[in-house]
Design an enzyme around this catalytic site. Sequence first.
Site, PDB file in Angstrom:
ATOM      1  N   LYS B  78      48.994  31.770  51.647  1.00  0.00           N
ATOM      2  CA  LYS B  78      48.978  32.728  50.762  1.00  0.00           C
ATOM      3  C   LYS B  78      48.022  33.875  51.121  1.00  0.00           C
ATOM      4  CE  LYS B  78      48.477  33.681  45.735  1.00  0.00           C
ATOM      5  NZ  LYS B  78      48.070  32.990  44.265  1.00  0.00           N
ATOM      6  N   SER B 158      51.234  34.151  40.171  1.00  0.00           N
ATOM      7  CA  SER B 158      50.860  35.182  41.281  1.00  0.00           C
ATOM      8  C   SER B 158      51.491  34.567  42.680  1.00  0.00           C
ATOM      9  CB  SER B 158      49.459  35.547  41.398  1.00  0.00           C
ATOM     10  OG  SER B 158      48.750  34.427  41.738  1.00  0.00           O
ATOM     11  N   SER B 182      49.172  30.431  38.196  1.00  0.00           N
ATOM     12  CA  SER B 182      49.814  30.955  39.158  1.00  0.00           C
ATOM     13  C   SER B 182      50.299  30.085  40.559  1.00  0.00           C
ATOM     14  CB  SER B 182      48.699  31.727  40.186  1.00  0.00           C
ATOM     15  OG  SER B 182      48.654  33.018  39.212  1.00  0.00           O
TER      16      SER B 182
END
Lengths: 95, 488
Positions: B78, B158, B182
């Site tokens: 990420k 997210s 998330s």
Amino acid sequence: MSVDQATVRRVAKLARIKVKEENVERLAGELNSILHWIEQLNEVNVEGVEPMTSVVTVKMKKRADVVTDGSNPHDVVENAPAAEDDYFLVPKVIE
Amino acid sequence: MSDLTSLTIAKARESLRKKEFSATELTEAYITAIEKAHILNAYIVETPDKARAMAKASDAKLAKGEGGPLEGIPLGIKDLYATKGVHTQACSHILDGFKPTYESTVTENLWRDGAVMLGKLNMDEFAMGSSNETSYYGNVINPWRRKNSNAALVPGGSSGGSASAVAAHICAAATATDTGGSIRQPAALTGTVGIKPTYGRCSRWGIVAFASSLDQAGPIARDVRDAAIMLKSMASVDPKDTTSVDLPVPDYEKAIGKSVKGLRIGIPKEYRADGMSSEIEALWDKGAQWLKEQGAEIVEISLPHTKYALPAYYIVAPAEASSNLARYDGVRYGLRVPGDDIVDMYEKSRAAGFGPEVQRRILIGTYVLSAGYYDAYYVRAQKIRTLIKRDFEQAWDKVDVVLTPATPSAAFAPGEISDPVQMYLNDIFTVTVNMAGLPGIAVPAGVSKDGLPLGLQLIGKAFDEGTLFTAAAAIEQVAGGYQAPKWW
């Protein structure tokens, strides 16, 4: 509590975000709708409740007060948009 | 040879050790798969040269029988994680061009254990979003589509890039982070497994900060076992993060396959929110039934402050974000927009660099922390947080783990939710866990009437991730796996 346009300008100033005049009204509306939704928290009786300071019950760790890192000014300014001789460059602030 | 990208970490690990194929072959298979999957926009930066070099090093270690627990396993990272010399921007314009001179502790742990980096994954800007629509680098597409439809769906957020990439088999697993849901919400929307461990289990050092008292790293993986393998490597005790807790990291894989006989599963009545869709309710009942059939005991419990968790979160998280994001000033890194003086430069840089959702949250956070409002908002929210945590502590007298739905619905279309508060409601089942600092895992458990994956969430006691893996594996064993049909 309701946010008016003057409050939006004041908060944006505190947050150091330039807000275009034409967006102030929209932002006031958005912030009010979020704050209005948050207001349901006023239903909760919090009398005598301690505010949370740590989500896990642990003692704050301490380490020995010795230098473990540093002396790498070049790394520190490596990503600066403007730097010279390992100093950050900013617009003049003192006359 | 069958497609190497179809293998789980557990299977690839076994084959690499037996030398059925090399780490280089495995990495090449992923690099090819990534090139073919650009339409998903899951990766914002690909690092094939780095991946090849790391795979080559893994092959050398494997040849000597010295491979680590993740030796030669290709992962996606990420964009919130600092990776030395590689694009790290939290998918924000304000971190334009930022390449850290250091590596995050979690990714360092993964490379120590032999993993290979394929690239950086898309995400909502500064991890603020539930649909991956706030990224400066554009929307991520969910590999899943509704039955008989070609319309694009969001992967959740997210960690939308992480979830999409894992579901599309363009990485073996991915790192993710979870501040209000998330990891678990995108995992649920893509038929993958995601675990947010207990606050303090993974080091936050080198992860771009959003809300420091809530942020926690965790993996998204294809199945429960792979999630356990990933978490074992990601978790550590780190002197560089004072909130990293001094507890040894257990071998989570050992928890998989254990019986759930006698395990007490709590069903919190407050989660049966008004307007819960019948298919989510049916999924939840089915999950409880599966655990019961395997010998677990189902107990109705009450978590009375549940409904206040989300509004309290929208005070605490923006407040902490407004403080954390004050560092983006156009001086030390990233974007600088010239101004008439230094304040004008700050204001123009931040206006140009932050997207609308991030600006909204900074303004909310600044407002609730401003003079005269601090007690009414922030202190009250922190008191409610104490009550939320207390609810769980009382529940642990009666149950060992709590079962809830992971999300209120299946994946939705980009643009379908435009009202901020409606978008926030996506985290209604996950956010209590962050507020209480507890571990939570999302595991796929069924499909919607449109054929989209749906997930269940298990919540555990602090540092009892092992029980979550046991119970999640018991659900997975009955529910089976969910694979998106390949259309790209």
